[in-house]
Design an enzyme around this catalytic site. Structure first.
Site, mmCIF file in Angstrom:
data_model
loop_
_atom_site.group_PDB
_atom_site.id
_atom_site.type_symbol
_atom_site.label_atom_id
_atom_site.label_comp_id
_atom_site.label_asym_id
_atom_site.label_seq_id
_atom_site.Cartn_x
_atom_site.Cartn_y
_atom_site.Cartn_z
ATOM 1 N N GLU A 1 -6.290 8.689 7.540
ATOM 2 C CA GLU A 1 -6.988 8.318 6.377
ATOM 3 C C GLU A 1 -8.107 8.813 5.942
ATOM 4 O O GLU A 1 -8.624 8.969 4.953
ATOM 5 C CB GLU A 1 -7.021 6.559 6.056
ATOM 6 N N LYS B 1 -9.415 1.588 -1.847
ATOM 7 C CA LYS B 1 -9.628 1.163 -0.575
ATOM 8 C C LYS B 1 -11.016 1.663 0.109
ATOM 9 O O LYS B 1 -11.586 2.632 0.028
ATOM 10 C CB LYS B 1 -8.559 1.580 0.520
ATOM 11 N N CYS C 1 -4.807 -3.101 3.014
ATOM 12 C CA CYS C 1 -4.620 -2.851 4.407
ATOM 13 C C CYS C 1 -5.980 -3.266 5.293
ATOM 14 O O CYS C 1 -6.002 -4.329 5.492
ATOM 15 C CB CYS C 1 -4.251 -1.317 4.718
ATOM 16 N N ASN D 1 -7.040 6.076 -1.880
ATOM 17 C CA ASN D 1 -6.090 5.132 -1.572
ATOM 18 C C ASN D 1 -6.279 4.024 -2.530
ATOM 19 O O ASN D 1 -7.056 3.262 -2.475
ATOM 20 C CB ASN D 1 -6.266 4.665 0.097
ATOM 21 N N GLU E 1 0.776 -1.106 0.032
ATOM 22 C CA GLU E 1 -0.032 0.001 0.005
ATOM 23 C C GLU E 1 0.716 1.130 0.004
ATOM 24 O O GLU E 1 1.965 1.217 0.660
ATOM 25 C CB GLU E 1 -0.905 -0.050 1.417
ATOM 26 N N ASN F 1 0.082 -1.099 5.126
ATOM 27 C CA ASN F 1 1.239 -0.352 6.044
ATOM 28 C C ASN F 1 0.565 -0.341 7.569
ATOM 29 O O ASN F 1 -0.367 0.452 7.569
ATOM 30 C CB ASN F 1 1.226 1.386 5.784
#
Length: 316
Positions: free
Chosen positions: A146, A127, A171, A110, A47, A196
């Site tokens: 995020e 994501k 993730c 993302n 990621e 991550n």
């Protein structure tokens, strides 16, 4: 006839905030060359693989935020990776921050892409399950913003590539059963996941010692319960003062780990994955058509104004 994919883990060590895209892409290319020398058809990177994990900092300037985002893919900086993919015949999964325009407004995602062995993008995923928080929380040792910097994606899909049905997640998606099941219902045979993940969980520090365990547990469960391969790849180590887990691994449809990285730096590991092995579980223990009872689950979902049952059929 068996369908084998030789899959490489392209685990990254830390990326400093000052590191350039050119420097990072050179590292990715070096790992692709190593994977090719080991016979890989596909290498999976983490990621947000092109930059440091910037959601750990609070920023309110669009210019500063957007400096971590890609406006096109491939870009001038990432083109060498695509060229090397074509030269070597090695496809790749790459996670990055995507800046795009929708209905005249700027949107940030993302994102991950799937690139085939000819260097062509054949799949894109954004994501869905964004973790963390939106506003600055000064009590934290570092931020996890995020929700501030990204818009959530809206679907999990499966792409016909590498001789099979390939899905993507990123993730935090790996922790949610729905991630695997939605793709499992589409017949997925391999799920690629970059991550991550900091060792320290600020809202729940009691989880810190379990970070690696929870990482592997969620991916093994998703693999077994959906009869699919799962490939999870970390950006690991101490990056800008924050320690992140490694634990990159390839998991078979049986739930068994068949390959893994042992460091928290740049590392390549490889496994020979038989996509036909998925059928051993999809046709027996997890034969969805034969054994699932979605009418009993009491679940409905919304999609584009429609109300659907858990199996995807219209309600009413």
């Amino acid at each position: 006839m068996t369908r084998f994919i030789h899959v490489a883990l392209g685990q990254l060590g830390p990326i400093a905030r000052a590191d350039t895209r050119v420097q990072v892409v050179a590292r990715l290319c070096e790992m692709m060359r190593e994977a090719h020398a080991c016979g890989a058809h596909l290498i999976v990177y983490p990621e947000l693989a092109l930059t440091t994990f910037f959601p750990r900092w609070y920023m309110d300037s669009d210019g500063e935020i957007n400096s971590f985002f890609e406006r096109e893919m491939p870009s001038a900086e990432t083109l060498p990776l695509f060229a090397l993919s074509r030269e070597l015949g090695v496809g790749f999964y790459l996670g990055y921050a995507e800046l795009t325009s929708e209905n005249g407004r700027q949107v940030r995602y993302n994102t991950s892409i799937l690139v085939d062995r000819g260097g062509t993008i054949v799949g894109k995923y954004r994501k869905v399950h964004l973790p963390g928080h939106y506003e600055h929380e000064p009590w934290r040792r570092f931020q996890h913003l995020e929700k501030r910097y990204f818009t959530p994606g809206d679907r999990f899909g499966v792409t016909e590539a590498f001789g099979g049905k390939i899905g993507m997640a990123i993730c935090n998606d790996r922790r949610w059963a729905e991630t695997y099941r939605v793709m499992g219902l589409q017949g997925v045979e391999m799920v690629l996941i970059g991550y991550n993940t900091p060792v320290h969980n600020a809202p729940a520090p009691a989880h810190d010692d379990l970070s690696l365990f929870h990482n592997q547990l969620s991916m093994q469960a998703g693999a077994y319960q959906n009869g699919t391969w799962v490939v999870g790849v970390a950006k690991a180590g101490i990056e800008e003062g924050v320690d992140s887990i490694g634990g990159s691994c390839i998991i078979a449809p049986s739930g068994e780990v068949v390959a893994s990285c042992i460091t928290k730096g740049d590392e390549v590991a490889i496994a020979r994955c038989d996509l036909d092995f998925c059928a051993l579980y999809k046709r027996t223990t997890f034969n969805f058509d034969l054994h699932r009872q979605p009418h009993a689950y009491g679940m409905i979902v919304e999609r584009k104004g429609e109300t659907l049952r858990a199996d995807g059929s219209p309600l009413g």
